[in-house]
Each structure stands twice: as structure tokens, then as C-alpha cells.
Design a protein around this motif. Structure first.
Motif, PDB file in Angstrom:
ATOM      1  N   ILE A  84      15.796  27.125  15.315  1.00 53.89           N
ATOM      2  CA  ILE A  84      16.795  26.440  16.112  1.00 53.89           C
ATOM      3  C   ILE A  84      17.901  26.052  14.864  1.00 53.89           C
ATOM      4  O   ILE A  84      17.892  25.158  14.101  1.00 53.89           O
ATOM      5  CB  ILE A  84      16.313  25.135  16.477  1.00 53.89           C
ATOM      6  CG1 ILE A  84      15.138  25.523  17.550  1.00 53.89           C
ATOM      7  CG2 ILE A  84      17.402  24.550  17.488  1.00 53.89           C
ATOM      8  CD1 ILE A  84      14.434  24.417  18.508  1.00 53.89           C
ATOM      9  N   ASN A  85      19.225  26.783  15.083  1.00 54.51           N
ATOM     10  CA  ASN A  85      20.323  26.653  14.089  1.00 54.51           C
ATOM     11  C   ASN A  85      21.088  25.341  15.044  1.00 54.51           C
ATOM     12  O   ASN A  85      22.023  25.902  15.809  1.00 54.51           O
ATOM     13  CB  ASN A  85      21.186  27.796  14.225  1.00 54.51           C
ATOM     14  CG  ASN A  85      20.391  28.999  13.498  1.00 54.51           C
ATOM     15  OD1 ASN A  85      20.278  28.961  12.000  1.00 54.51           O
ATOM     16  ND2 ASN A  85      20.005  30.106  14.087  1.00 54.51           N
ATOM     17  N   ASN A  86      20.781  24.325  14.634  1.00 52.68           N
ATOM     18  CA  ASN A  86      21.597  23.068  15.403  1.00 52.68           C
ATOM     19  C   ASN A  86      22.634  22.678  14.304  1.00 52.68           C
ATOM     20  O   ASN A  86      23.467  22.062  14.907  1.00 52.68           O
ATOM     21  CB  ASN A  86      20.280  21.998  15.676  1.00 52.68           C
ATOM     22  CG  ASN A  86      20.993  20.659  15.766  1.00 52.68           C
ATOM     23  OD1 ASN A  86      21.483  20.558  16.762  1.00 52.68           O
ATOM     24  ND2 ASN A  86      20.769  19.862  14.883  1.00 52.68           N
ATOM     25  N   ALA A  87      22.394  22.508  13.011  1.00 51.57           N
ATOM     26  CA  ALA A  87      23.362  21.783  12.164  1.00 51.57           C
ATOM     27  C   ALA A  87      24.809  22.366  12.307  1.00 51.57           C
ATOM     28  O   ALA A  87      25.132  23.456  12.723  1.00 51.57           O
ATOM     29  CB  ALA A  87      23.176  21.941  10.776  1.00 51.57           C
ATOM     30  N   GLY A  88      25.909  21.210  12.265  1.00 59.18           N
ATOM     31  CA  GLY A  88      27.342  21.769  12.469  1.00 59.18           C
ATOM     32  C   GLY A  88      27.976  20.377  12.013  1.00 59.18           C
ATOM     33  O   GLY A  88      27.600  19.299  12.013  1.00 59.18           O
ATOM     34  N   ASN A 114      28.839  26.155   9.864  1.00 59.80           N
ATOM     35  CA  ASN A 114      28.747  26.381  11.214  1.00 59.80           C
ATOM     36  C   ASN A 114      28.395  27.978  11.586  1.00 59.80           C
ATOM     37  O   ASN A 114      27.823  28.293  12.588  1.00 59.80           O
ATOM     38  CB  ASN A 114      30.001  25.855  12.077  1.00 59.80           C
ATOM     39  CG  ASN A 114      30.234  24.408  12.037  1.00 59.80           C
ATOM     40  OD1 ASN A 114      29.266  23.763  11.440  1.00 59.80           O
ATOM     41  ND2 ASN A 114      31.231  23.968  12.672  1.00 59.80           N
ATOM     42  N   PHE A 115      28.884  28.574  10.561  1.00 59.60           N
ATOM     43  CA  PHE A 115      28.919  30.063  10.996  1.00 59.60           C
ATOM     44  C   PHE A 115      28.020  30.805   9.769  1.00 59.60           C
ATOM     45  O   PHE A 115      26.854  31.621  10.457  1.00 59.60           O
ATOM     46  CB  PHE A 115      30.231  30.621  11.374  1.00 59.60           C
ATOM     47  CG  PHE A 115      30.026  32.314  11.552  1.00 59.60           C
ATOM     48  CD1 PHE A 115      29.423  32.500  12.667  1.00 59.60           C
ATOM     49  CD2 PHE A 115      30.612  32.996  10.850  1.00 59.60           C
ATOM     50  CE1 PHE A 115      29.372  34.015  13.003  1.00 59.60           C
ATOM     51  CE2 PHE A 115      30.489  34.534  11.035  1.00 59.60           C
ATOM     52  CZ  PHE A 115      30.048  34.766  12.427  1.00 59.60           C
ATOM     53  N   LYS A 159      32.142  28.148  16.536  1.00 57.23           N
ATOM     54  CA  LYS A 159      31.108  27.864  18.029  1.00 57.23           C
ATOM     55  C   LYS A 159      31.190  29.423  18.832  1.00 57.23           C
ATOM     56  O   LYS A 159      30.663  29.802  19.038  1.00 57.23           O
ATOM     57  CB  LYS A 159      31.446  26.931  18.667  1.00 57.23           C
ATOM     58  CG  LYS A 159      30.897  25.676  17.858  1.00 57.23           C
ATOM     59  CD  LYS A 159      29.515  25.730  17.414  1.00 57.23           C
ATOM     60  CE  LYS A 159      29.145  24.682  16.697  1.00 57.23           C
ATOM     61  NZ  LYS A 159      27.572  24.455  16.421  1.00 57.23           N
ATOM     62  N   ALA A 160      32.599  29.653  18.754  1.00 56.66           N
ATOM     63  CA  ALA A 160      32.921  31.061  19.575  1.00 56.66           C
ATOM     64  C   ALA A 160      32.494  32.244  18.504  1.00 56.66           C
ATOM     65  O   ALA A 160      31.942  33.034  19.704  1.00 56.66           O
ATOM     66  CB  ALA A 160      34.395  31.279  19.851  1.00 56.66           C
ATOM     67  N   ALA A 161      32.437  32.112  17.466  1.00 56.56           N
ATOM     68  CA  ALA A 161      31.991  33.186  16.705  1.00 56.56           C
ATOM     69  C   ALA A 161      30.366  33.165  16.813  1.00 56.56           C
ATOM     70  O   ALA A 161      29.602  34.472  16.886  1.00 56.56           O
ATOM     71  CB  ALA A 161      32.188  33.065  15.274  1.00 56.56           C
ATOM     72  N   VAL A 162      29.894  32.032  16.714  1.00 55.24           N
ATOM     73  CA  VAL A 162      28.103  31.948  16.901  1.00 55.24           C
ATOM     74  C   VAL A 162      27.924  32.424  18.034  1.00 55.24           C
ATOM     75  O   VAL A 162      26.904  33.296  18.160  1.00 55.24           O
ATOM     76  CB  VAL A 162      27.699  30.475  16.498  1.00 55.24           C
ATOM     77  CG1 VAL A 162      26.286  30.390  17.001  1.00 55.24           C
ATOM     78  CG2 VAL A 162      28.049  30.223  15.053  1.00 55.24           C
ATOM     79  N   ARG A 163      28.505  32.160  19.018  1.00 49.35           N
ATOM     80  CA  ARG A 163      28.304  32.812  20.571  1.00 49.35           C
ATOM     81  C   ARG A 163      28.427  34.156  20.469  1.00 49.35           C
ATOM     82  O   ARG A 163      27.370  34.764  21.302  1.00 49.35           O
ATOM     83  CB  ARG A 163      29.088  32.013  21.587  1.00 49.35           C
ATOM     84  CG  ARG A 163      28.848  32.560  23.072  1.00 49.35           C
ATOM     85  CD  ARG A 163      29.515  31.451  23.977  1.00 49.35           C
ATOM     86  NE  ARG A 163      29.839  31.979  25.265  1.00 49.35           N
ATOM     87  CZ  ARG A 163      28.706  31.828  26.087  1.00 49.35           C
ATOM     88  NH1 ARG A 163      27.595  31.183  25.744  1.00 49.35           N
ATOM     89  NH2 ARG A 163      28.721  32.288  27.461  1.00 49.35           N
ATOM     90  N   THR A 164      29.107  34.694  20.037  1.00 55.60           N
ATOM     91  CA  THR A 164      29.406  36.172  20.068  1.00 55.60           C
ATOM     92  C   THR A 164      28.510  36.800  19.264  1.00 55.60           C
ATOM     93  O   THR A 164      27.874  37.857  19.658  1.00 55.60           O
ATOM     94  CB  THR A 164      30.723  36.373  19.726  1.00 55.60           C
ATOM     95  OG1 THR A 164      31.897  36.031  20.345  1.00 55.60           O
ATOM     96  CG2 THR A 164      30.863  38.151  19.476  1.00 55.60           C
ATOM     97  N   PHE A 165      28.208  36.198  18.151  1.00 50.59           N
ATOM     98  CA  PHE A 165      27.131  36.829  17.213  1.00 50.59           C
ATOM     99  C   PHE A 165      25.710  36.886  17.786  1.00 50.59           C
ATOM    100  O   PHE A 165      25.054  37.682  17.806  1.00 50.59           O
ATOM    101  CB  PHE A 165      27.040  35.813  16.002  1.00 50.59           C
ATOM    102  CG  PHE A 165      25.656  36.475  15.068  1.00 50.59           C
ATOM    103  CD1 PHE A 165      25.583  37.564  14.329  1.00 50.59           C
ATOM    104  CD2 PHE A 165      24.896  35.200  14.989  1.00 50.59           C
ATOM    105  CE1 PHE A 165      24.449  37.605  13.607  1.00 50.59           C
ATOM    106  CE2 PHE A 165      23.588  35.468  14.402  1.00 50.59           C
ATOM    107  CZ  PHE A 165      23.474  36.663  13.766  1.00 50.59           C
TER     108      PHE A 165
END
Length: 249
Positions: A84-88, A114-115, A159-165
Motif C-alpha cells: 500500500i503506497n500511502n506516504a505523501g 509522491n511519485f 497524484k495524476a501521474a500515480v493514477r496514470t501509472f
């Protein structure tokens, strides 16, 4: 995905959503590898939960530390099956007012945590996860990945990058390792240290963690939590309105 008796890695485990995830995962019978930067906070978390929490201090904004952690964690925890990648972190910035050069170190750290760390942990641990009977990679993103706010452009972009990844990695796993689920947990405004003094209508960390765990258990590919469900619908109907609503949030 059965979390009971699983070994689950949680980043950012000592505060906010991560702390609640740890507490609730332990309550349902999981072992938790708790990753954080502060040794004392990790020790307190382990003392609270006993031998079901395995503290691991890592500065996830340091690539070398992340690489070393990836190399070591599966040797110590061979049954690890959920990440679970939660840290940010979120840095409030106004590039027309603030000094961009002075901001640069903080923004680079924000991008790294974050990314870059999410990509490194997800891909670095993927070969191990593929060898498990059932596994999951969970990324915590935000409604701000759908519609950004002007006060935190880098946070929204990460966060947009993580979502696309996550979506692209899900496609790969669906094709070649369907027993590995890739899940995007999209958060609304949650009452944490990071959001202190900002916004209204927050949900609690406890409710956010419970919604995440419920979605993982149901094998959801996307978990829209709280008001994000409305935002997701609004983005289909009137994206311009959604952008206006979130712009100054």
C-alpha cells in the motif's frame, strides 16, 4: 483479496491514513510492515501493536534508501503479498509569489516521495508479488488527480501521474499476472496533519482507511472514497464545473 493473515506493507504508517490502515489491518489479523521516516514514531506504533507490526525506518524521498529497502524487505518478509503506497507530502506554492529556486529542493522531495518511490516500490516488488498466490499493489491518489487546485500544482501533478501509472501497470498485470491486483484508492479531503487548517467537510482517517480495506477486499480496481464518488460522476457530466469547484479548494 484476503487481507486476513496477509503480510501487508504500508508506507507512511505512523500518521494519518497510514496509522489507521495499520490499526485496522492488525485488527483483521494481518501482519504489517510499517514504513516511516521517524524512528520514535515507528517504535511507538510497534509497541502499540506488538509483534504484528514490523517497523522499518526508510526515507522514501531518497532513491538509494528505497532501493536498499526493496532488496531487503522480501528476505525478511517472504510472505509479503500486499503493498500500500500511502506516504505523501503536499507543498503549497505560488510560483508568481514564492522564490522558485528556494522551493526547488522541497518540490524535488515531493516528486521523489509522491511519485518516484511509488514507481520504485511497485515495480521493484512486483517480481516477488507475482510469486504469491494472490497479491495487490494499492496506490493512494486523490480527487485532485482528477481536478487540480491552484495552491499545490506539484502535488496534484504527482497524484495524476500515480493514477496514470497505476492504470497502465494494471493493464500489464491483467495480461500477464492476473492474480496481482493493481488498485487506485482515490481520496477526498481527509482530516490529517497534512490538511490541518484547510478546507471543510473532511472525512476521518479511520473512515478513509476502512473504505480502502473494504475496496481491497472486494477486489475493486478503483476505490472512490467519500465525495470522490460525486466528483468522478461530475467529471463525466461537466468537467469544467468540477475544475471550478476544486480550483480554490
Amino acid at each position: 483479496m484476503k487481507l486476513t493473515e496477509s503480510t501487508t506493507l504500508v508506507t507512511g504508517a505512523t500518521r494519518g491514513i497510514g496509522r489507521e490502515l495499520t490499526r485496522q489491518l492488525v485488527a483483521c489479523g494481518a501482519q504489517v510492515v510499517a514504513v516511516g521516516r521517524d524512528h520514535d514514531s515507528l517504535a511507538a506504533l510497534a509497541a502499540e501493536h506488538g509483534d504484528r507490526v514490523h517497523p522499518w525506518p526508510v526515507d522514501l524521498a531518497e532513491p538509494a534508501a528505497v532501493d536498499a529497502f526493496i532488496h531487503d524487505v522480501t528476505n525478511r518478509h517472504p510472505t509479503l503479498s500486499v503493498v500500500i503506497n500511502n506516504a505523501g507530502v503536499q507543498t503549497l506554492t505560488d510560483f508568481l509569489v514564492d522564490d522558485p529556486q528556494a522551493l526547488r529542493p522541497a518540490l524535488r522531495r515531493e516528486i521523489a516521495l509522491n511519485f518516484d518511490a511509488v514507481v520504485a516500490l511497485s515495480t521493484g516488488l512486483l517480481p516477488h508479488l507475482c510469486r504469491q498466490p494472490s497479491a495487490a499493489i494499492v496506490t493512494v491518489t486523490s480527487g485532485l488527480a482528477l481536478a487540480p487546485k491552484r495552491s499545490a500544482p506539484v502535488y496534484c501533478a504527482t497524484k495524476a501521474a500515480v493514477r496514470t501509472f497505476s492504470r497502465a501497470l494494471r493493464y500489464q498485470c491483467e495480461a500477464s499476472a492476473p492474480h496481482v491486483r493493481v488498485i487506485d484508492a482515490v481520496m477526498p479531503l481527509v482530516d490529517t496533519d497534512m490538511t490541518r487548517g484547510r478546507g471543510r467537510g473532511k472525512i476521518s482517517s479511520s473512515d478513509a482507511a476502512a473504505a480502502m480495506i473494504g475496496g481491497i477486499s472486494r477486489d475493486s480496481t478503483e476505490i472512490h472514497i467519500g465525495k470522490v464518488r460525486l466528483l468522478h460522476a461530475l467529471m463525466r457530466i461537466s468537467p469544467g464545473l468540477a475544475y471550478r469547484i476544486l480550483r480554490d479548494s
